[in-house]
Design a protein around this motif. Structure first.
Motif, short mmCIF file in Angstrom:
data_model
loop_
_atom_site.label_atom_id
_atom_site.label_comp_id
_atom_site.label_asym_id
_atom_site.label_seq_id
_atom_site.Cartn_x
_atom_site.Cartn_y
_atom_site.Cartn_z
N ILE A 1 10.79 -1.65 -41.91
CA ILE A 1 11.45 -3.17 -41.64
C ILE A 1 12.02 -3.65 -42.73
CG2 ILE A 1 9.76 -3.46 -39.75
CD1 ILE A 1 8.25 -5.24 -41.71
N ASN A 2 12.86 -4.61 -42.65
CA ASN A 2 13.46 -5.59 -44.04
C ASN A 2 12.59 -6.53 -44.11
OD1 ASN A 2 14.23 -7.32 -41.93
ND2 ASN A 2 16.34 -6.63 -41.80
N PHE A 3 13.42 -7.24 -45.09
CA PHE A 3 12.32 -8.38 -45.77
C PHE A 3 12.13 -9.37 -44.59
CE2 PHE A 3 12.43 -12.63 -47.99
CZ PHE A 3 10.98 -12.69 -48.31
N ILE A 4 13.30 -9.72 -43.90
CA ILE A 4 13.16 -10.64 -42.67
C ILE A 4 12.09 -10.23 -41.64
CG2 ILE A 4 14.60 -11.88 -40.92
CD1 ILE A 4 15.27 -12.82 -43.48
N GLY A 5 12.05 -9.03 -41.34
CA GLY A 5 11.11 -8.26 -40.68
C GLY A 5 9.73 -8.69 -41.05
N PHE A 6 9.55 -8.38 -42.43
CA PHE A 6 8.27 -8.53 -43.09
C PHE A 6 7.99 -10.15 -42.89
CE2 PHE A 6 6.22 -10.09 -46.98
CZ PHE A 6 4.61 -9.45 -46.67
N GLN A 7 8.86 -10.89 -43.13
CA GLN A 7 8.77 -12.42 -43.17
C GLN A 7 8.02 -12.74 -41.61
OE1 GLN A 7 12.27 -13.86 -44.55
NE2 GLN A 7 11.29 -15.35 -45.73
N LYS A 8 8.55 -12.27 -40.88
CA LYS A 8 8.34 -12.69 -39.39
C LYS A 8 6.99 -12.37 -39.17
CE LYS A 8 13.03 -12.63 -37.39
NZ LYS A 8 14.09 -11.72 -36.54
N ILE B 1 8.80 -15.95 -33.29
CA ILE B 1 9.41 -16.15 -34.68
C ILE B 1 10.75 -15.68 -34.80
CG2 ILE B 1 8.70 -15.75 -37.16
CD1 ILE B 1 6.59 -17.34 -35.40
N SER B 2 11.75 -16.60 -35.23
CA SER B 2 13.14 -16.17 -35.35
C SER B 2 13.72 -17.08 -36.71
CB SER B 2 13.86 -16.52 -34.24
OG SER B 2 13.93 -18.08 -34.24
N ASN B 3 14.81 -16.70 -36.78
CA ASN B 3 15.30 -17.39 -38.15
C ASN B 3 15.59 -18.71 -37.75
OD1 ASN B 3 15.59 -14.69 -39.07
ND2 ASN B 3 17.81 -14.43 -38.66
N ASN B 4 15.65 -19.36 -36.66
CA ASN B 4 15.95 -20.73 -36.26
C ASN B 4 14.50 -21.40 -36.31
OD1 ASN B 4 18.53 -20.34 -35.77
ND2 ASN B 4 18.27 -19.38 -33.72
N CYS B 5 13.35 -20.88 -36.16
CA CYS B 5 12.20 -21.86 -36.25
C CYS B 5 12.10 -22.36 -37.52
CB CYS B 5 11.15 -20.60 -36.43
SG CYS B 5 10.69 -19.90 -34.61
N LYS B 6 11.43 -23.37 -37.70
CA LYS B 6 10.90 -24.19 -38.76
C LYS B 6 9.34 -23.99 -38.71
CE LYS B 6 14.56 -27.60 -39.14
NZ LYS B 6 15.00 -29.05 -38.96
N PHE B 7 9.07 -24.06 -40.21
CA PHE B 7 7.81 -23.85 -40.48
C PHE B 7 7.07 -24.88 -41.24
CE2 PHE B 7 9.63 -19.67 -39.91
CZ PHE B 7 8.88 -18.99 -38.92
N TYR B 8 5.64 -25.28 -40.85
CA TYR B 8 5.21 -26.58 -41.33
C TYR B 8 3.89 -26.15 -41.92
CZ TYR B 8 9.03 -29.14 -39.18
OH TYR B 8 10.19 -29.53 -38.59
N VAL B 9 3.29 -26.50 -43.02
CA VAL B 9 1.99 -26.36 -43.40
C VAL B 9 1.13 -27.27 -42.60
CG1 VAL B 9 0.46 -26.28 -45.50
CG2 VAL B 9 2.80 -25.29 -45.63
N HIS B 10 -0.07 -26.66 -42.23
CA HIS B 10 -1.21 -27.90 -41.70
C HIS B 10 -1.67 -28.91 -42.70
CE1 HIS B 10 -4.91 -29.10 -39.88
NE2 HIS B 10 -4.43 -28.69 -38.92
#
Length: 497
Positions: free
Chosen positions: A425-432, A469-478
């Protein structure tokens, strides 16, 4: 199925205190550790024998014995012959019993000397029976056991093939039918009153009562057996099983035909509302102060930023009793006997609480993923509401060149890292994969798109799957970890809230 600190043990204690016909089974007291050292079971495992049925038979026997003891009201003067007399008179209520029921009673009478023994003795007897039948079927000398099947011939391909077939046949034919018939007797002749309730409670399955690999096998077999006992009216076998442990158990048993939707009716999630947690805080403050201090006095409408102080505190929990109690303890330590908890006191308490919560999450999910702290460095100082493209691949460079991934990581996290290193998998795949793991743990919330709220693992409005989980998602720390990671919440846009 619950997360650590949700109050699962308290629920079992409540049942034990307030219900009749309750049997607590302590896994430690069952002394099952000898199974780890069983020569015959180790050999069976080494040649690929499916021992799931063996473990299911053990649990079935244990549960049957405990339920029958409760049903017939065992006392110190209770005698096994009295039990069998009462059992025979109960079956059919004077009607002629059928052959299957008679065989089931005969089976119990055959075991009568051991039927009421401690679980350890019962299981050792059962294991010895399997061993003797296996040795006889292959004409193997008993001395072989002493040397642990060390002779090379016992690893020969042809011998292993025959031994595996013999072992699985012996296990599958060992008292299984008789046990099924006993369950049928219990269903048709004994446990027929829906008003009479019987509970078997099993707590602390997450402790080290046996080596990890065998513990997971035993828990998986136990869940399967509990499903079979649901047909008995008024009988509840209740185990407290952490969600992370359930994930491991289920993944190990997927190949044996278990399906998540079929097991779903067995589970009951333990959830808390903000009102319930506030009541818990109020009762705890009253208890600690001998009714001199309550939640209204403690917070006294004090605000923390644009929020009421209590709401601010609750937002920094995972809506579990353990979290709110932990935060309150840190606040009390910084209050210096003041009459209320000011914004400044809460602010001083938050850093130590935040670090403690992260360490608790790492400990909770260590069996699943290993040391998550080794992959969370990229979160330090990050803007809340980040996207995958925000995180540079260079941040993980040290992780990429690290040769000892096995030293730090486990399960899906280790697999994802290895797949990235092997260019599967590439880096984006690992990130997801990483972001989904951090969501499952509770570190990150996920916003799938503009029309969706931010979802954390404990929220029910939106369920996040791996494929979400996609490139369009935004992520928020709890929020519980804002202080731990020095999160830049000011960068969060208003429409992200």
């Amino acid at each position: 199925m619950v997360r650590t600190g949700s109050g699962k043990s308290a629920i079992l204690k409540y049942l034990a205190k307030n219900c009749e016909n309750v049997k607590n089974i302590d896994p430690e007291s069952m002394s099952l550790r000898f199974l780890s050292n069983s020569t015959i079971l180790r050999y069976f495992e080494s040649i690929g024998v499916n021992l799931n049925l063996f473990y299911k038979v053990l649990w079935k026997h244990v549960f049957i014995v405990e339920l029958l003891k409760m049903h017939f009201d065992e006392t110190s003067s209770f005698k096994k012959h009295t039990f069998f007399d009462r059992l025979k008179s109960s079956i059919g209520r004077g009607k002629k019993t059928n052959t299957r029921k008679e065989k089931a009673i005969a089976y119990m009478e055959t075991w009568s000397n051991d039927f009421w023994q401690q679980t350890e003795i019962l299981i050792k007897t059962f294991e010895k029976s399997i061993q003797e039948k296996f040795m006889a079927s292959l004409n193997i000398d008993a001395d072989v056991i002493k040397f642990g099947f060390a002779d090379e011939k016992f690893r020969n391909e042809n011998f292993v093939f025959e031994a595996k077939q013999k072992a699985e046949s012996i296990i599958s034919n060992s008292q299984v039918l008789e046990l099924l018939d006993i369950v049928e007797i219990m269903k048709e002749d004994l446990f027929v009153d829906h008003q009479s309730k019987y509970y078997i409670l099993f707590d602390d399955v997450d402790t080290e009562w046996i080596e990890d690999s065998l513990r997971l096998e035993l828990i998986g077999a136990m869940v399967d057996v509990i499903k079979e006992f649901r047909q008995l009216p008024g009988i509840k076998i209740v185990i407290s099983l952490r969600e992370n442990l359930n994930e491991i158990v289920f993944s190990k048993h997927q190949h044996k035909g278990s399906q998540r939707e079929k097991l779903k009716p067995l589970y009951s999630s333990l959830e808390w509302s903000s009102t319930e947690l506030a009541e818990l805080v109020d009762k705890r403050l009253k208890l600690l102060s001998e009714n001199q201090f309550d939640i209204k006095q403690a917070f006294n409408q004090i605000r923390r930023g644009n929020k009421k102080a209590l709401d601010y505190v609750l937002e920094r929990t995972f809506y579990r009793p353990r979290d709110i109690i932990s935060f309150m303890n840190h606040i009390i330590e910084n209050a210096n006997d003041r009459a209320s908890f000011s914004s400044d006191i809460i602010s001083k308490a938050e850093p130590s609480y935040s670090i403690e919560r992260f360490q608790a999450l790492e400990d909770e999910w260590y069996e699943n993923y290993g040391k998550i702290s080794e992959v969370c460095g990229f979160l330090r100082g990050i803007d809340n509401g980040f996207k995958l493209k925000t995180v540079s691949e260079t941040v993980f460079a040290e992780l990429y060149v690290e040769d000892n991934g096995n030293k730090y990581f486990k399960g899906e996290l280790l697999a994802a890292l290895n797949d990235w290193k092997k260019n599967t998998i590439n880096f984006i795949g690992f990130q997801k994969k990483l972001m989904y793991i951090l969501y499952r743990i509770g570190i990150l919330g996920v916003k799938k798109g503009p029309g969706y709220p931010t979802a954390f693992y404990f929220t029910k409005e939106v369920i996040i799957e791996k494929t979400d989980i996609s490139n369009n998602c935004k992520f928020y720390v709890h929020p519980a970890l804002y202080s731990m990671f020095k999160i830049n919440v000011l960068a969060q846009l208003p429409e992200d809230n």
